[in-house]
Design an enzyme around this catalytic site. Sequence first.
Site, PDB file in Angstrom:
ATOM      1  N   CYS A 123      57.295 132.747  56.282  1.00 19.75           N
ATOM      2  CA  CYS A 123      58.107 133.235  55.165  1.00 19.75           C
ATOM      3  C   CYS A 123      57.400 133.159  53.803  1.00 19.75           C
ATOM      4  CB  CYS A 123      59.453 132.501  55.159  1.00 19.75           C
ATOM      5  SG  CYS A 123      60.713 133.490  54.315  1.00 19.75           S
ATOM      6  N   LYS A 147      54.626 125.168  58.041  1.00 19.32           N
ATOM      7  CA  LYS A 147      54.682 125.957  56.796  1.00 19.32           C
ATOM      8  C   LYS A 147      53.877 125.260  55.696  1.00 19.32           C
ATOM      9  CE  LYS A 147      58.286 128.440  54.200  1.00 19.32           C
ATOM     10  NZ  LYS A 147      59.751 128.629  54.171  1.00 19.32           N
ATOM     11  N   GLU A 172      62.199 132.812  61.527  1.00 18.37           N
ATOM     12  CA  GLU A 172      62.179 131.463  60.947  1.00 18.37           C
ATOM     13  C   GLU A 172      63.510 130.775  61.247  1.00 18.37           C
ATOM     14  OE1 GLU A 172      62.113 131.294  56.608  1.00 18.37           O
ATOM     15  OE2 GLU A 172      61.097 129.361  56.659  1.00 18.37           O
TER      16      GLU A 172
HETATM   17  N1  LIG Z   1      62.416 130.892  53.808  1.00 18.96           N
HETATM   18  C1  LIG Z   1      61.659 131.243  52.822  1.00 18.96           C
HETATM   19  O1  LIG Z   1      60.543 130.787  52.666  1.00 18.96           O
HETATM   20  C2  LIG Z   1      62.234 132.260  51.902  1.00 18.96           C
HETATM   21  C3  LIG Z   1      61.219 132.920  51.009  1.00 18.96           C
HETATM   22  C4  LIG Z   1      61.841 133.876  50.078  1.00 18.96           C
HETATM   23  O2  LIG Z   1      62.997 134.251  50.197  1.00 18.96           O
HETATM   24  C5  LIG Z   1      61.020 134.394  48.983  1.00 18.96           C
HETATM   25  O3  LIG Z   1      61.572 135.110  48.144  1.00 18.96           O
HETATM   26  O4  LIG Z   1      59.826 134.097  48.919  1.00 18.96           O
END
Ligand SMILES: NC(=O)CCC(=O)C(=O)O
Length: 300
Positions: A152, A111, A42
Amino acid sequence: MALRLALVQMSVGINKMDNIAHACKLIREAANKGAQLVALPECFNSPYGTKYFKEYSEPIPGPTTMSLAQVAKDCKVYVVGGSIPESDDGHLYNTCSVFAPNGEIIAKYRKMHLFDIDVPGKIRFQESEVLKAGNRFATFNAGPCTIGIGICYDIRFAELAQIYAQKGCHLLLYPGAFNMTTGPLHWELLQRARALDNQLYVAAISPARDENASYIAWGHTTAVGPWGDVLVTTDHEETILYTDIETEKLKQVRENIPLNNQRRLNVYTRTKPVQSQNPTTSLKNNDMSGYQIDVNQHVD
Ligand SMILES: NC(=O)CCC(=O)C(=O)O
């Protein structure tokens, strides 16, 4: 038949052009070692943080995706281009582009679930302050595999993975950058959970850790098999991990534990969204107030 995957846990700095050049160099290295699909983390062309997204953003196609298209074509590999801050029509998105071995963009994923959390005294992050959420799924075929993309925080949403499984995906790829609060307990657990729920492969690709960054990434790029087993993982330094995706394994696990024939969909059906009572307001994308599981329902 297997697909050889390379997961690139790369260091990301503050110079965008250096980040792009570094990503291309690592893709070439992975391709030279026999990878057929190379996946980046990412936000690989920019530091991860809401204050950076506008400055580092670009349209697609733009300088970053054109460089990835060229390296995919040169090396004749699929490239899952992690994510970059994308600008489009006055909005910013956190977007993953996927390139075929001829350099064409064959999938684009924005996303869908923005990373908005507040753990007092530990971490507060609000992607929605600057980013807009995407609304579309993205799958593509590479050799024997159908692959679904999330980014993520998306991995926390079991529904997304389940929809990809229903679409026939063998592998889910999540470019990600978990943090030092949630990473230690949740990062691997979520990958194993999504793999086990859906009896498919899952891999999550992080940037390497930079202790001086405003957001410190957990690292620990990992791939998990359909049995829920960790196939390959690492700590937080820059590295490239390799693993083979064997679609036959899914068949075997699904025969051994036949969840797909055992679901009681008639018992746990979701109710349809209710119409807003107020005709001047409509349900927003992320407003789930109209959806519920009928916990009193039973089938005799
Ligand atoms: N970049 C993100 O979306 C981080 C996501 C994350 O750290 C989580 O705990 O969920």
